[in-house]
Design a protein around this motif. Structure first.
Motif, short mmCIF file in Angstrom:
data_model
loop_
_atom_site.label_atom_id
_atom_site.label_comp_id
_atom_site.label_asym_id
_atom_site.label_seq_id
_atom_site.Cartn_x
_atom_site.Cartn_y
_atom_site.Cartn_z
N THR A 50 31.73 40.33 43.14
CA THR A 50 31.99 39.69 41.87
C THR A 50 31.79 38.19 41.99
O THR A 50 31.86 37.62 43.08
N THR A 51 31.54 37.56 40.85
CA THR A 51 31.40 36.10 40.82
C THR A 51 32.63 35.44 40.20
O THR A 51 32.68 34.22 40.09
N GLN A 52 33.58 36.24 39.76
CA GLN A 52 34.70 35.67 39.01
C GLN A 52 36.05 35.94 39.68
O GLN A 52 36.33 37.06 40.13
N VAL A 53 36.87 34.93 39.69
CA VAL A 53 38.19 35.03 40.31
C VAL A 53 39.03 36.11 39.64
O VAL A 53 39.69 36.90 40.31
N GLU A 54 38.98 36.16 38.32
CA GLU A 54 39.80 37.14 37.60
C GLU A 54 39.39 38.56 37.96
O GLU A 54 40.22 39.44 38.15
N HIS A 55 38.09 38.78 38.07
CA HIS A 55 37.60 40.11 38.44
C HIS A 55 37.99 40.44 39.87
O HIS A 55 38.28 41.59 40.20
N MET A 56 37.99 39.44 40.73
CA MET A 56 38.41 39.67 42.12
C MET A 56 39.87 40.12 42.15
O MET A 56 40.22 41.06 42.86
N ARG A 57 40.69 39.48 41.38
CA ARG A 57 42.12 39.87 41.35
C ARG A 57 42.26 41.29 40.82
O ARG A 57 43.07 42.08 41.33
N GLU A 58 41.47 41.62 39.81
CA GLU A 58 41.50 43.00 39.27
C GLU A 58 41.10 43.99 40.36
O GLU A 58 41.74 45.02 40.56
N ASN A 59 40.00 43.68 41.06
CA ASN A 59 39.52 44.59 42.12
C ASN A 59 40.58 44.78 43.20
O ASN A 59 40.85 45.90 43.65
N MET A 60 41.17 43.68 43.62
CA MET A 60 42.12 43.75 44.73
C MET A 60 43.39 44.50 44.33
O MET A 60 44.11 45.01 45.18
N GLY A 61 43.61 44.63 43.03
CA GLY A 61 44.75 45.43 42.57
C GLY A 61 44.62 46.89 42.98
O GLY A 61 45.61 47.62 43.04
N ALA A 62 43.40 47.32 43.31
CA ALA A 62 43.20 48.70 43.75
C ALA A 62 43.71 48.91 45.17
O ALA A 62 43.81 50.06 45.63
N ALA A 63 44.05 47.84 45.86
CA ALA A 63 44.61 47.97 47.22
C ALA A 63 46.12 48.01 47.20
O ALA A 63 46.77 47.83 48.23
N VAL A 64 46.67 48.23 46.02
CA VAL A 64 48.13 48.24 45.87
C VAL A 64 48.54 49.56 45.22
O VAL A 64 47.79 50.11 44.41
#
Lengths: 231, 313
Positions: free
Chosen positions: B280-294
């Protein structure tokens, strides 16, 4: 072949649209204020071609192609796309061809300009070149592009290729060898713009096709006229 | 003689003091995400655990020397580490991505949690070490954790060199990659005949061909699996956003808050998958993606339900 067909155009583009659009902003930023000199050079080229001044035309066009090859392809685009180095060399080759074929090697033989009843054709083509010089930068504002990324002749590759193709329609005999690289660039760039989502870039391959058709028509038209006149 | 004013001296002095503090704070934020509540899976070869959501860099980090975009991508990587991310995957094929990753790592003071995964991409089998050295230099690191043979290019020659490098302790793991479902037969053969630690292939909610043979083989042989193209180049997310489809009511049971997390949890819940690498190129999308590790991962029954739900959108 089956493996190749599994690739989409997007798969072959190694950068995001945002990055490609920014290339032109950075190009303009680093070239500033050479854009004025480039436009002036374009106007000078129109004068040279109208007055059959082949050698200055060749030299100015060669400078444009070298500059674009260096600044756009080698300095900026090559960071993103390994193919840009080869494209830069193609631009240098085009520059060399312009100098050798038009500047040095019997320009009158290769480039006798059409006169007489073809004066109207020349006027139209020259006007088209002039219109491209001033209108293409505005065209590049369409879509979501910004004025910082306006594409100027002799600064950016697309208007440089288009302007070259238009001028190549002027001679009595179309110098087809000089049109190969600009035509190929138009198709490549059109594909890149399509993949980047700027569909207005479709004008490039369409223009290349129009150039080929017009060039062929002119060639056939002149040959038939020559045959009818018994010359 | 120019006199340096007290004001200038104060400004200069404070810059000297504050700049390193700011860099330390940024680095501190980056490493904050090593909390063990993130979902992690073990690499079979060693038992080392890594967070199931990694980061790819194809296209997204290829920004060249553009200073504005380099800073922006550094923020993306910062968010990645701050949310538990470990594995970063790149390749010499990705333009300037490696250099941009290296720039970002420097800005973030090289978080310890980084698991560096790169690739060999040259048809010249004699060029393996040289290319890896150049890549490491681009990343501003000493050596890679994982080195993969990109798209099986000249794999026989590279395999020999990589095996030797691993034995010499110059890389920790070796692997191969493919994508878009290509050359699975050849990948299967290599997995059977060679001692691989990782295989990277395309696996997502639509592209599930790997389930037939490669994923079971990976489990059988103890090979870690990295799933690329988790969103199919973005088209899976576009599909649901275009139709404005709501998440299923049971999404909250596994702490899925958005569609990217839905898609990513489906992938990493397969028992053979070790991690996936969305880009991803966007911080917000990165945070969304990383939510899958929780949260929790769906079991086999829920995976089936997820597939059916998505298919009917």
């Amino acid at each position: 072949m089956a493996e190749l067909s599994s690739y989409s155009l997007m798969d072959l583009m190694p950068m995001e649209p945002e990055v490609y659009f920014r290339l032109f902003e950075r190009l303009n930023q680093s070239a500033w204020p050479a854009q004025f000199a480039a436009q002036a050079m374009g106007v000078a080229l129109l004068w040279f071609t109208w007055h059959h001044r082949v050698r200055p035309t060749a030299i100015f066009m060669a400078i444009a192609w070298v500059w674009v090859g260096l600044e756009f392809h080698l300095r900026l685009f090559a960071e993103l796309n390994w193919a840009a180095r080869y494209i830069a060399w193609a631009f240098f080759a085009q520059s060399g061809l312009l100098v050798v074929l038009l500047g040095l090697y019997r320009p009158r033989k290769i480039l006798s300009y059409a006169g007489g009843d073809q004066r109207m054709f020349r006027a139209i083509v020259t006007a088209l070149a002039g219109a491209l010089l001033w209108l293409y930068p505005l065209y590049t504002l369409l879509g979501e592009r910004t004025w910082r990324g306006m594409e100027i002749f002799a600064i950016a590759p697309d208007p440089t290729a288009l302007f070259t193709l238009i001028l190549l329609l002027l001679p009595r005999r179309i110098p087809w060898l000089l049109s190969i690289i600009p035509v190929l660039w138009c198709f490549y760039s059109g594909a890149v713009w399509w993949a980047m989502g700027w569909h207005q870039g479709l004008i490039l391959p369409l223009f290349a096709v129009a150039f080929v058709i017009t060039g062929l028509w002119k060639t056939v038209f002149l040959r038939r006229r020559k045959e009818r006149s018994g010359v | 003689m120019a006199i340096i004013s007290r004001r200038t001296l104060c400004k200069f002095g404070s810059a000297l003091f504050i700049a390193p503090q700011f860099a330390s704070l940024r680095a501190l934020a980056a490493v904050a995400g090593t909390d063990t509540s993130y979902i992690r899976k073990s690499i079979p070869a060693s038992g080392e655990a890594i967070t199931v959501i990694g980061m790819g860099t194809w296209r997204t980090f290829n920004v060249g020397s553009d200073p504005k975009l380099r800073e922006q991508r550094t923020s993306v990587l910062e968010a990645f580490f701050a949310n538990g991310g470990q594995i970063v995957d790149s390749s010499p094929m990705y333009g300037s991505s490696q250099e941009v990753v290296g720039y970002a790592l420097n800005q973030l003071n090289h978080p310890d949690q980084l698991f560096s995964a790169d690739k060999v991409w040259t048809s010249d089998g004699d060029d393996t070490r040289e290319q890896i050295k150049e890549s490491a230099s681009d990343w501003n690191i000493q050596s890679f954790d994982l080195m993969q043979i990109h798209n099986l290019v000249s794999w026989q020659a590279h395999m020999e060199t990589l095996t030797a490098m691993k034995e010499a302790g110059q890389i920790r793991y070796i692997g191969i990659t493919t994508s878009h479902g290509r050359r699975h037969s050849e990948v299967e053969r290599i997995m059977r005949e060679y001692d691989l630690d990782f295989v990277q292939l395309t696996y997502n909610l639509i592209d599930r061909e790997a389930e037939d043979r490669l994923l079971p083989l990976a489990q059988e042989k103890g090979i870690a699996v990295i799933a690329n193209r988790p969103f199919r180049g973005g088209s899976l997310v576009d599909r649901v956003q275009r139709k404005d489809s709501p998440l299923p009511p049971w999404a909250g049971d596994i702490k899925v808050n958005n569609w990217p997390q839905f898609l990513l949890k489906f992938i990493v819940s397969h028992p053979a998958i070790t991690c996936t690498i969305p880009a991803t190129t966007q911080v917000e999308h990165m945070r969304e993606n990383m939510g899958a590790a929780v949260g929790d991962l769906p079991d086999a029954a829920l995976r089936k339900t997820m597939f059916e739900y998505f298919r009917n959108i």
